[in-house]
Motif scaffolding. Structure first.
Motif, short mmCIF file in Angstrom:
data_model
loop_
_atom_site.label_atom_id
_atom_site.label_comp_id
_atom_site.label_asym_id
_atom_site.label_seq_id
_atom_site.Cartn_x
_atom_site.Cartn_y
_atom_site.Cartn_z
N PHE A 153 -50.92 -14.18 -7.38
CA PHE A 153 -51.02 -12.73 -8.19
C PHE A 153 -50.91 -12.76 -9.57
CE2 PHE A 153 -48.76 -11.37 -4.07
CZ PHE A 153 -50.10 -11.53 -3.32
N THR A 154 -49.99 -13.76 -9.99
CA THR A 154 -49.58 -13.55 -11.62
C THR A 154 -50.60 -14.03 -12.55
OG1 THR A 154 -47.29 -14.14 -10.75
CG2 THR A 154 -47.90 -14.28 -13.06
N ARG A 166 -53.66 -11.34 -12.20
CA ARG A 166 -53.55 -10.19 -13.08
C ARG A 166 -53.91 -10.31 -14.53
NH1 ARG A 166 -49.36 -8.47 -9.31
NH2 ARG A 166 -48.11 -9.95 -10.02
N VAL A 167 -53.70 -11.60 -15.12
CA VAL A 167 -53.94 -11.85 -16.35
C VAL A 167 -55.54 -11.65 -16.72
CG1 VAL A 167 -54.32 -13.91 -17.98
CG2 VAL A 167 -52.02 -13.53 -16.75
#
Ligand SMILES: [Zn+2]
Lengths: 219, 349
Positions: A69-70, A73-74
């Motif tokens: 996810f991290t 999202r970028v």
């Protein structure tokens, strides 16, 4: 000029293509922990290599996952904000679809990527059509490799998951494509041979309800 | 030359904030909060916050620009909280700010969230005093900072050694059966006829011995436990818990320690100004007590209005504006999100 990037895997991949889908600049860096640091400079470098400015962009293509996810999202928030201020369209593409297109095989293929926690994101694809496009037959989904091995069995498996879980997935090929390529994403969107969706993340998992611990570092 | 037009982005916790300032003039302060999504968990869930930031980002930027009556292309620089905060949440804001800066070909300033809480006061009261103590109190931190020039850095004087002040409010609220976030509810219960002297709860790190080592530090964990024990004992005895009185007495203990140490910090530095920021700055008792004690000590108190005390984009834009005005070089495009950014670092350069 079409700007394409994907941050759904351990790789940060960026490409610039002409409206016809011809690649004029690209780069790929594998570093699972630094998507936030790498993406913007890679885009700036691609623009410089091609000798264009952001105002010359006519569209943005972005991989929407599934992926950790991290990092995912970028890519998505970068695509959305750039699209907003430049007033250009943002096309989302399932990142597993990009990987499927990277296979040069004329057979149906399976895609398996690293979902962490000993799981894979996976999907099944038909053999390529005349224009190179592949129809997704199943997925994307997230499962333990052993649980879906029977579904993927007998198919060539593309993606990082094939490397990590070669045994469980019974992978035999030795030239596995590990990460999505922004070049393939750019060309596929420019030539309309990749299915375009809204630039919304494919999480496939609910958020973990792990509370932030210790003295929180925020006010 | 006209003052710089700065767009600031804040995503360190559960508020997606986009603020726009020109110089020290606030033009827009758009906020989207995911607090309601966290309420049932009794605290902030990082992944829930990060997801909400992604969804809220573009609409909030759009709303801020509309309110300010500007186009993104008018912006002179983009400022963003690069830390401290929740890593995944910060990253959404930092990536968004880079997307803006890159598209607009404008500089980016990755700033410290705590310093931004100080700088926001310029939007309400103009230039910061040449030398002040800033007390930042919220759900995440309780810090005393010495500030001479916010664009050069801040000097940490003390901070909590366990719970943050706002955290203590949340936990005591839960003990008393009040909703999350606890601060406003405890304040309200206390104001509804609460007797501040009903119980005397402990004042952490105020004994002579503690003061030797922790003169400007705070501790609220013991206080929270004392309140919980007191309430449990009442319940065990089958007695009604006087929620308003307990809320008032608890709040009194927190505010007493905060203001006492803040005034002491001002005296120690010889500063004549105390600036209060962070969500707990909205507490009505804290404001009154700080004013009273500061006045007695010849110290002036500056507190931005409540909307600017809690996390917002305007404070980030305000700090960005001060940095641009003082000619600081911007951050590089590979600026990281730094969840444990030290308070001494105002700008991620
Ligand atoms: Zn804050």
């Amino acid at each position: 000029m079409l700007l394409a990037f994907d941050t759904s895997s351990a790789a940060v991949t960026v490409a610039l293509a002409t409206p016809a889908g011809e690649i004029v600049a690209s780069s790929t860096t594998v570093d699972a922990l630094r998507h936030g640091e790498l993406l913007a400079p890679a885009i700036a470098a691609a623009l410089e290599t091609a000798g264009v400015t952001p105002r010359d962009l006519t569209g943005i293509a972005v991989g929407v996952g599934p992926g950790p996810f991290t990092g995912l999202r970028v890519g998505l928030v970068t695509a959305r904000t750039m699209g907003e201020v430049l007033g250009i369209e943002v096309s989302g593409v399932c990142s597993l679809d990009i990987l499927a297109r990277q296979s040069t095989l004329t057979l149906p293929v399976a895609v398996a990527t690293d979902a962490r926690r000993k799981e894979i994101y996976w999907a099944l694809y038909d053999g390529p059509a005349a224009d190179g496009s592949r129809r997704r037959l199943e997925g994307p989904a997230v499962d333990k490799p052993a649980e879906v091995a029977h579904v993927l069995s007998g198919l060539p498996v593309i993606g990082r998951g094939a490397v990590l879980y070669a045994d469980a997935l019974n992978v035999v090929a030795d030239d596995v494509v590990e990460y999505p390529s922004a070049e393939v994403l750019a060309t596929g969107v420019a030539t309309r041979t990749l299915e375009v969706v809204a630039p919304d993340p494919l999480y496939l998992r609910r958020p973990d309800v792990t509370m932030s611990s210790g003295p929180k570092s925020v006010l | 030359m006209s003052e710089p037009l700065i767009l600031g982005i804040e995503t360190s916790c559960d508020e997606t904030g986009v603020g726009i300032v020109r110089g020290q003039t606030l033009l827009a302060d758009a906020i989207a909060s995911s607090v309601e999504e966290h309420a049932r968990f009794g605290g902030v869930v990082p992944e829930v916050a990060s997801r909400a930031h992604l969804e809220a980002m573009v609409p909030t930027i759009r709303r801020a620009c509309e309110t300010a009556g500007i186009k993104p292309t008018d912006v002179d620089a983009v400022a963003v909280t690069s830390g401290p905060g929740l890593a995944g949440a910060l990253l959404v804001g930092v990536a968004a700010a880079k997307g803006l800066a890159l598209s607009l070909d404008k500089p980016i300033y990755g700033v410290n969230h705590l310093a931004a809480h100080v700088a926001v006061d310029t939007l309400e009261h103009g230039d910061l005093p040449k030398g002040c103590v800033a007390m930042l109190v919220s759900g995440g931190h309780s810090s005393l900072l010495a500030v001479e020039d916010i664009t050069e850095g801040v000097v940490p004087m003390g901070s909590t050694i366990d719970d943050a002040a706002g955290e203590a409010f949340d936990k005591v609220a839960r003990v008393l059966g009040l909703p999350f976030p606890g601060g406003p509810w405890i304040d309200k219960a206390a104001r509804d006829g609460g007797d501040r002297m009903y119980v005397t709860f402990p004042r952490g790190l105020t004994s002579q011995r503690d003061l030797e080592r922790h003169r400007f530090d705070f501790s609220f964990s013991g206080l929270k436990t004392a309140v919980a024990r007191w309430v449990e004992a009442k319940r065990r005895d089958g007695e009604d818990v006087p929620v308003n009185h307990v809320a008032a007495a608890f709040q009194e203990a927190v505010c007493d320690v905060l203001t006492r140490k803040a005034i002491d910090a001002c005296k120690d530095r010889g500063f004549e100004h105390l600036l209060i920021g962070g969500g707990v700055a909205a507490n009505s008792r804290l404001r009154v007590m700080a004013e009273e004690r500061a006045a007695a000590a010849g110290i002036a108190v500056r507190v931005p209005r409540p909307g600017l005390c809690t996390d917002n984009g305007a404070m980030v834009a305000a700090l960005g504006s001060e940095l641009v005005r003082s000619g600081k070089a911007p951050s590089p495009l590979d600026l990281p999100a730094d969840s444990s950014m030290p308070v001494t670092e105002v700008l991620n350069a």
